[in-house]
Design a protein around this motif. Structure first.
Motif, short mmCIF file in Angstrom:
data_model
loop_
_atom_site.label_atom_id
_atom_site.label_comp_id
_atom_site.label_asym_id
_atom_site.label_seq_id
_atom_site.Cartn_x
_atom_site.Cartn_y
_atom_site.Cartn_z
N ARG A 193 -5.70 0.77 -28.55
CA ARG A 193 -6.47 0.39 -29.35
C ARG A 193 -7.44 1.44 -30.07
O ARG A 193 -7.88 2.54 -29.29
CB ARG A 193 -7.54 -0.51 -28.40
N LEU A 194 -7.32 1.70 -31.28
CA LEU A 194 -8.01 3.03 -31.74
C LEU A 194 -9.14 2.44 -32.98
O LEU A 194 -8.65 1.46 -33.51
CB LEU A 194 -6.79 3.59 -32.39
N THR A 195 -10.00 3.36 -33.47
CA THR A 195 -11.00 3.32 -34.38
C THR A 195 -10.95 4.33 -35.32
O THR A 195 -11.30 5.73 -34.57
CB THR A 195 -12.30 2.54 -33.73
N TYR A 196 -11.05 4.51 -36.76
CA TYR A 196 -11.18 5.75 -37.48
C TYR A 196 -11.89 5.65 -38.62
O TYR A 196 -12.24 4.41 -38.93
CB TYR A 196 -9.70 6.05 -37.92
N THR A 197 -12.72 6.60 -38.71
CA THR A 197 -13.64 6.46 -39.79
C THR A 197 -13.54 7.61 -40.92
O THR A 197 -12.42 8.00 -40.77
CB THR A 197 -14.99 6.71 -39.00
N LYS A 198 -14.45 7.73 -41.78
CA LYS A 198 -14.06 8.64 -43.02
C LYS A 198 -14.10 10.17 -42.37
O LYS A 198 -13.56 11.23 -43.18
CB LYS A 198 -15.25 8.48 -43.95
N GLU A 199 -14.78 10.52 -41.29
CA GLU A 199 -14.62 11.81 -40.92
C GLU A 199 -13.39 12.12 -40.23
O GLU A 199 -13.04 13.52 -39.70
CB GLU A 199 -15.72 12.06 -39.85
N ASP A 239 0.29 11.75 -28.74
CA ASP A 239 1.64 11.50 -27.85
C ASP A 239 1.71 10.27 -27.41
O ASP A 239 1.24 10.00 -26.19
CB ASP A 239 1.66 12.87 -26.93
N PHE A 240 1.73 9.38 -28.33
CA PHE A 240 1.99 7.91 -27.96
C PHE A 240 3.44 7.87 -27.37
O PHE A 240 4.46 8.30 -27.75
CB PHE A 240 1.84 7.06 -28.91
N GLN A 241 3.39 6.88 -26.17
CA GLN A 241 4.72 6.74 -25.46
C GLN A 241 5.22 5.48 -25.82
O GLN A 241 4.72 4.41 -26.40
CB GLN A 241 4.20 6.44 -23.89
N PRO A 242 6.53 5.22 -25.96
CA PRO A 242 7.13 3.69 -26.46
C PRO A 242 6.74 2.86 -25.53
O PRO A 242 6.69 2.82 -24.13
CB PRO A 242 8.76 4.31 -26.32
N LEU A 274 -2.19 -1.27 -31.51
CA LEU A 274 -0.85 -1.11 -31.81
C LEU A 274 -0.11 -1.65 -30.59
O LEU A 274 -0.18 -1.15 -29.54
CB LEU A 274 -0.58 0.59 -31.78
N GLY A 275 0.94 -2.61 -30.68
CA GLY A 275 1.62 -3.11 -29.67
C GLY A 275 2.66 -2.14 -28.90
O GLY A 275 2.91 -2.02 -27.84
N ASP A 276 3.27 -1.33 -29.83
CA ASP A 276 4.11 -0.10 -29.45
C ASP A 276 3.90 0.97 -30.17
O ASP A 276 4.35 1.23 -31.20
CB ASP A 276 5.72 -0.69 -29.67
N ALA A 277 2.73 1.70 -29.56
CA ALA A 277 2.19 2.94 -30.39
C ALA A 277 3.25 4.02 -30.70
O ALA A 277 3.33 4.94 -31.62
CB ALA A 277 1.10 3.48 -29.85
N GLY A 278 4.36 3.94 -29.59
CA GLY A 278 5.39 5.05 -29.70
C GLY A 278 6.36 4.93 -30.90
O GLY A 278 6.98 5.79 -31.16
N ALA A 279 6.24 3.63 -31.76
CA ALA A 279 7.27 3.48 -32.58
C ALA A 279 6.65 3.76 -33.83
O ALA A 279 7.32 3.44 -34.97
CB ALA A 279 7.88 2.03 -32.44
#
Length: 298
Positions: free
Chosen positions: A282-288, A274-277, A256-261
């Motif tokens: 860099r995030l990774t998500y699974t089925k859990e 609590d992502f800041q503007p 995410l280039g601008d996670a706060g938006a």
């Protein structure tokens, strides 16, 4: 009886006719004619007819005619008087006695023409003015053209003043990767902003897949998404109000280039981190998830 002349006093007196003839002879001797006077004066001045004609601009035949008291070639009394004056001045004579002699011999000077009365501007009665339909039509056409032009240009200004619709903001340049080279962005076509995913859509996320929904909430943001095999699912900019959904059997990797938006929904649940503007995540998500949604290491 006396011898000798016995003429009576009446016989010794000259007759009236004789006296008249004597006076005419004396006058003719004392007063030369106009032409004779001019000719004598010219000769006394040592001038020829050609020289007088060149000086006065009076043609040679007319000079000869005037010196012979023939004024018929002058073209009228007015021109004759003018020629007499001109020639007299050229041979150093006073022109006035000669002009008076001419007037006496030709019926006298004509009575002066009374001066024309002072010109008075004619008072023109004002006429009833007819309506100028041509001017009225031109004025009407100009008014219509002006109104149309004002509407066209004014409308354009109003449109320019309106706020830019959501989703039409120009994309920001992609952030640089660790190698220092910007990630190439495929050309994007403007898309209508998508509504935020409803609760029912989020709840309907399949249980056997990883489902990630991203929505540009407060502004635009550059994002990159890959599946578990490393295949690029998306690399571009989400404008404000736009959403993207990514699925995979194992995991979804995000940058995410601008996670706060961005609003983030994983497997039907909103991630409340609590992502800041302006913060890059860099995030990774699974089925859990969202039980675990840890940032990707490195």
């Amino acid at each position: 009886m006396s011898i000798g002349n016995s003429n009576s006093p009446e016989e010794e007196r000259p007759s009236t006719d004789d006296r008249s003839e004597d006076r005419i002879v004396e006058r003719s001797v004392e007063e030369p004619s106009i032409g004779t006077a001019l000719k004598k004066a010219r000769i006394a001045a040592g001038l020829t007819v050609d020289e007088v004609s060149s000086t006065t601009r009076v043609r040679i035949p007319i000079v000869h005619a005037i010196e012979e008291d023939d004024f018929t070639r002058c073209g009228g009394d007015v021109y004759a008087r003018g020629h007499i004056r001109t020639l007299a001045r050229a041979v150093h004579l006073d022109p006035e006695p000669l002009v008076e002699a001419y007037d006496a011999a030709h019926g006298g000077r004509p009575a002066p023409t009374p001066a024309a009365p002072m010109f008075e501007a004619e008072r023109i009665r004002p006429e009833k003015q007819r309506p100028n339909w041509t001017a009225a039509m031109v004025a009407a056409i100009v008014a219509v053209i002006g109104f149309v032009g004002f509407t066209a240009f004014g409308g354009g200004d109003e449109k320019a003043k309106q706020p830019v619709a959501e989703g039409s903001v120009a994309p920001k340049p992609a952030p640089k990767q660790s190698g220092g080279k910007p990630v190439a962005q495929p050309p994007q076509t403007p898309q209508a902003p998508k509504p935020e995913p409803s609760d029912s859509a989020i709840a309907a996320a399949p249980k056997d897949l990883v489902t990630v929904v991203l929505t540009a909430d407060t502004g635009e943001s550059w994002i990159s998404a890959k599946d578990s095999t490393g295949r690029l699912l998306f690399d571009g900019t989400l404008v404000q109000g736009e959403s993207k959904t990514f699925t995979d059997k194992e995991s979804v990797d995000l940058v995410l280039g601008d996670a706060g938006a961005v609003k983030l929904f994983v497997n039907g649940k909103e991630i409340k981190d609590d992502f800041q503007p302006g913060q890059v995540e860099r995030l990774t998500y699974t089925k859990e998830d969202p039980l675990q949604g840890q940032p990707q290491a490195g």
